[in-house]
Design an enzyme around this catalytic site. Structure first.
Site, PDB file in Angstrom:
ATOM      1  N   ARG A 140       0.855  -1.180   0.000  1.00 45.71           N
ATOM      2  CA  ARG A 140       0.000   0.000   0.000  1.00 45.71           C
ATOM      3  C   ARG A 140       0.893   1.232   0.000  1.00 45.71           C
ATOM      4  O   ARG A 140       1.924   1.283   0.687  1.00 45.71           O
ATOM      5  CB  ARG A 140      -0.919   0.013   1.217  1.00 45.71           C
ATOM      6  CG  ARG A 140      -1.815  -1.194   1.344  1.00 45.71           C
ATOM      7  CD  ARG A 140      -2.777  -1.372   0.179  1.00 45.71           C
ATOM      8  NE  ARG A 140      -3.956  -0.545   0.306  1.00 45.71           N
ATOM      9  CZ  ARG A 140      -4.908  -0.486  -0.625  1.00 45.71           C
ATOM     10  NH1 ARG A 140      -4.783  -1.181  -1.740  1.00 45.71           N
ATOM     11  NH2 ARG A 140      -5.974   0.279  -0.442  1.00 45.71           N
TER      12      ARG A 140
ATOM     13  N   GLU B  48      -3.335   8.067  -5.820  1.00 42.74           N
ATOM     14  CA  GLU B  48      -3.365   7.495  -7.168  1.00 42.74           C
ATOM     15  C   GLU B  48      -4.645   7.919  -7.887  1.00 42.74           C
ATOM     16  O   GLU B  48      -5.729   7.809  -7.323  1.00 42.74           O
ATOM     17  CB  GLU B  48      -3.279   5.969  -7.097  1.00 42.74           C
ATOM     18  CG  GLU B  48      -1.975   5.470  -6.514  1.00 42.74           C
ATOM     19  CD  GLU B  48      -1.942   3.956  -6.332  1.00 42.74           C
ATOM     20  OE1 GLU B  48      -3.020   3.308  -6.454  1.00 42.74           O
ATOM     21  OE2 GLU B  48      -0.856   3.421  -6.080  1.00 42.74           O
TER      22      GLU B  48
ATOM     23  N   HIS C 296       0.233   0.846  -9.922  1.00 44.31           N
ATOM     24  CA  HIS C 296      -0.577  -0.052  -9.090  1.00 44.31           C
ATOM     25  C   HIS C 296      -0.983  -1.263  -9.930  1.00 44.31           C
ATOM     26  O   HIS C 296      -2.166  -1.609 -10.046  1.00 44.31           O
ATOM     27  CB  HIS C 296      -1.814   0.678  -8.557  1.00 44.31           C
ATOM     28  CG  HIS C 296      -2.427   0.014  -7.359  1.00 44.31           C
ATOM     29  ND1 HIS C 296      -2.935   0.715  -6.291  1.00 44.31           N
ATOM     30  CD2 HIS C 296      -2.613  -1.292  -7.048  1.00 44.31           C
ATOM     31  CE1 HIS C 296      -3.418  -0.119  -5.387  1.00 44.31           C
ATOM     32  NE2 HIS C 296      -3.228  -1.348  -5.829  1.00 44.31           N
TER      33      HIS C 296
END
Length: 329
Positions: free
Chosen positions: A238, A267, A295
């Site tokens: 994370r 993000e 990601h």
């Protein structure tokens, strides 16, 4: 009238995997939202909600849900849903903890290899036709066998990463204060009692723990300074686990030989994100010693399908009143 399943974000299109699971049990609507404001007037009558990672579900949204039985976080981390308040409202929250175990572990090891073998640095520098055709661009590289691979969090993905690192010949150590005794024996790795000990011994540090209120900024400038000079930092967990403002200076000083970041605190990131500004600067060490992914470590076609199918299966079970799996609240 069929039940209503709302997919808040990330997934769009014909929703074929979800429809294959839910059939006539529920109608499915994908909102492709990026904030809770985008959900206003569109989610209130959902019987189940599928949440990904482009937004958070807070009290603001949850208290307006009129008949929701389940919020399923289609992923491992649950930091972007207020699961405590959901329980107060009688709404179960589940996650999908096993959809991308192999993919994330493969990504972490792939990033390490790309850094530790100079692959990323060579590939970046040799785009310049004036660059010398020589191995010396990445000097000094160290043999991978015998390096100490430190893992924070020995859950499913941490174990998968540990096994891969062992196969490369690394000494694997881990720190996980929430894990019961015995996993080190089962996996064949070494447990250390403190994060500080892990840092001081790790030639590569790979993060595989969830995000919670107690570990935001777990790795910052002070922790990076405790790593041996020339270490590598990898985060596929994370984004907020790492204070990313500390990475570029550590690369510039040479204390970090490289870093690979799949997840960022925000993000998509802002254009003026200091880490990305350094990464795009040909005169900064980050230009060749930092890997940034969007990601994406979780992704394979099979893994993405698993995530969607398992999320839809959770919704189906909730709507039909069947026992739920992977309830986190």
């Amino acid at each position: 009238m069929p039940a209503q399943v709302i997919v808040t974000d990330f997934i769009t299109g014909e929703m074929l995997p979800e429809r294959a699971v839910l059939g006539e049990t529920a109608a499915i609507t994908a909102l492709d939202a990026y904030s809770e404001q985008d959900l206003v007037g569109r989610i209130e009558h959902a019987d189940a909600v599928m949440l990904y990672h482009n937004l958070a579900l807070t009290r603001f949204t949850i208290e307006r849900l009129k008949q929701c039985k389940l919020i399923v976080r289609c992923g491992v981390g649950i930091d972007n849903v207020d699961w405590k308040f959901a329980r107060e409202r009688g709404i179960a929250v589940c996650n999908v903890p096993d959809y991308g175990t192999e993919e994330v572990a493969d990504s972490a090891i792939g990033m390490y290899l790309a850094l530790a073998r100079g692959i990323n640095r060579y590939n970046t520098l040799l785009r310049d036709p004036q660059s010398a055709w020589m191995y010396t661009h990445a000097v000094p590289l160290q043999r991978i066998r015998g390096q100490t691979f430190g893992i924070v969090g020995l859950g499913r993905i941490g174990v998968a990463t540990a096994l891969r690192a062992k196969a490369l010949g690394c000494r694997v150590i881990f720190h996980d204060p929430f894990l019961a005794d015995g996993y080190d024996k089962a996996v064949g790795v070494e447990r250390v009692e403190s994060l500080d000990e892990l840092l001081t011994r790790s030639n590569v540090l790979s993060l595989h723990c969830p995000l919670n209120n107690g570990n935001v900024g777990l790795i910052g400038a002070a922790q990076i300074a405790r790593l041996p000079r020339g270490a590598y930092l990898i985060n596929t967990a994370r984004g907020a686990l790492v204070d990313t403002t500390a990475i570029a200076p550590a690369l510039a000083s040479g204390h970090l030989a490289g870093a690979a970041i799949d997840v960022l605190p925000h993000e998509p990131p802002r254009a003026d994100d200091p880490l990305l500004v350094a990464w795009r600067d040909p005169n900064h060490a980050a230009y060749t010693r930092l890997i940034v992914n969007p990601h994406a470590a979780f992704y394979s076609e099979q893994g993405l399908n698993d995530m969607r199918v398992k999320g839809a299966e959770a919704c189906r079970r909730a709507i039909l009143g069947l026992p739920l799996r992977n309830v986190v609240n």
